[in-house]
Design an enzyme around this catalytic site. Sequence first.
Site, PDB file in Angstrom:
ATOM      1  N   HIS A 138      15.275 -38.128 -43.232  1.00 48.75           N
ATOM      2  CA  HIS A 138      15.962 -39.350 -43.674  1.00 48.75           C
ATOM      3  C   HIS A 138      15.982 -39.412 -45.205  1.00 48.75           C
ATOM      4  CE1 HIS A 138      16.828 -43.779 -43.704  1.00 48.75           C
ATOM      5  NE2 HIS A 138      16.117 -43.705 -44.812  1.00 48.75           N
ATOM      6  N   GLU A 139      14.832 -39.145 -45.835  1.00 46.30           N
ATOM      7  CA  GLU A 139      14.771 -39.189 -47.296  1.00 46.30           C
ATOM      8  C   GLU A 139      15.626 -38.096 -47.929  1.00 46.30           C
ATOM      9  OE1 GLU A 139      13.623 -41.721 -48.623  1.00 46.30           O
ATOM     10  OE2 GLU A 139      12.614 -42.493 -46.844  1.00 46.30           O
ATOM     11  N   HIS A 142      19.186 -39.148 -48.093  1.00 47.48           N
ATOM     12  CA  HIS A 142      19.486 -39.968 -49.273  1.00 47.48           C
ATOM     13  C   HIS A 142      19.818 -39.065 -50.462  1.00 47.48           C
ATOM     14  CE1 HIS A 142      18.788 -44.012 -47.908  1.00 47.48           C
ATOM     15  NE2 HIS A 142      17.534 -43.788 -47.562  1.00 47.48           N
ATOM     16  N   GLU A 211      21.288 -47.017 -45.550  1.00 46.74           N
ATOM     17  CA  GLU A 211      20.212 -46.721 -44.611  1.00 46.74           C
ATOM     18  C   GLU A 211      20.772 -46.186 -43.297  1.00 46.74           C
ATOM     19  OE1 GLU A 211      17.039 -46.543 -45.238  1.00 46.74           O
ATOM     20  OE2 GLU A 211      17.498 -47.145 -47.304  1.00 46.74           O
TER      21      GLU A 211
END
Length: 293
Positions: A138-139, A142, A211
């Site tokens: 997930h990071e 980003h 997100e």
Amino acid sequence: MEWKTDWGLRGRMFFTMFLLAALYIAFLGVLLWTNQSFVLIVGFMSVFLIAQFFFSDKLALRSMGAREVSEEEYPELHRMVGRLSQQADLPKPTVAVADTRTPNAFATGRSQKSATVAVTTGLLETLDQEELEGVMAHELAHVKNRDVAVMTIASFLATIAMFILRWGFLFGGGGRDRQGGGGGIIVAVVASLVVWIVSFLLIRALSRYREYAADRGGAAITGKPAALASALMTIDSRMDRVPKEDLREQSEMNAFFIVPIDSGVIANLFRTHPTTERRVERLQDLAGEMETA
């Protein structure tokens, strides 16, 4: 990994930055019309914030008490980040760890080549390996989406308006007030309030969408949306057991965490993140689509 460009996110980032730029051009026009000294404040803050942008990763890590860790200290974490970075076709970012009981993670850095991914010791103690992979993916999503830099710039612009809103009456009197009787200062402060509110809402809207985009990207990197969904639920449930003092100290990083630190009714009205329940629902839908594909 089949990475699909998220045109919805890119469009929103461009639209947000375009609106913020137009808003601040108008804002500068108001300041010029009312009081020359405010322009000096904006100039000073702009130089300061540009410098801050180039050191945003170090400032974010310092605010969390995080430090860069070597492969010797955290070999498994480094191997995981390296493997996921290869799958995401990204340079391996710097890996950092913050010694705090709050289970969370964030990404920072102005570009893919200067990115840092950070986790807390509370997160490492809370999640199993698959869940941790989901969070790290997930990071990295980003970083892949380049939304960290956009959020950093947008937040800096809002800071200028907040500075004038807080200190306008103190610093605004030195310039030439064309309206007389302090009227120009009042106009400038009111304009600052309007700019800050609009900036605040634009940034929150972009933050919530990014997100969702990172959730989808993280699922694409690992191929396991269920693992990220499980991690989100685990982190959310653990937040209730973290001391309130720790949560208050870290609340300023909310927009960059994988799960936000909520603080009452206002947090629900102006959330930086979608609700965990909604994110989990979307990840479950995505898992179903992957199984049938």
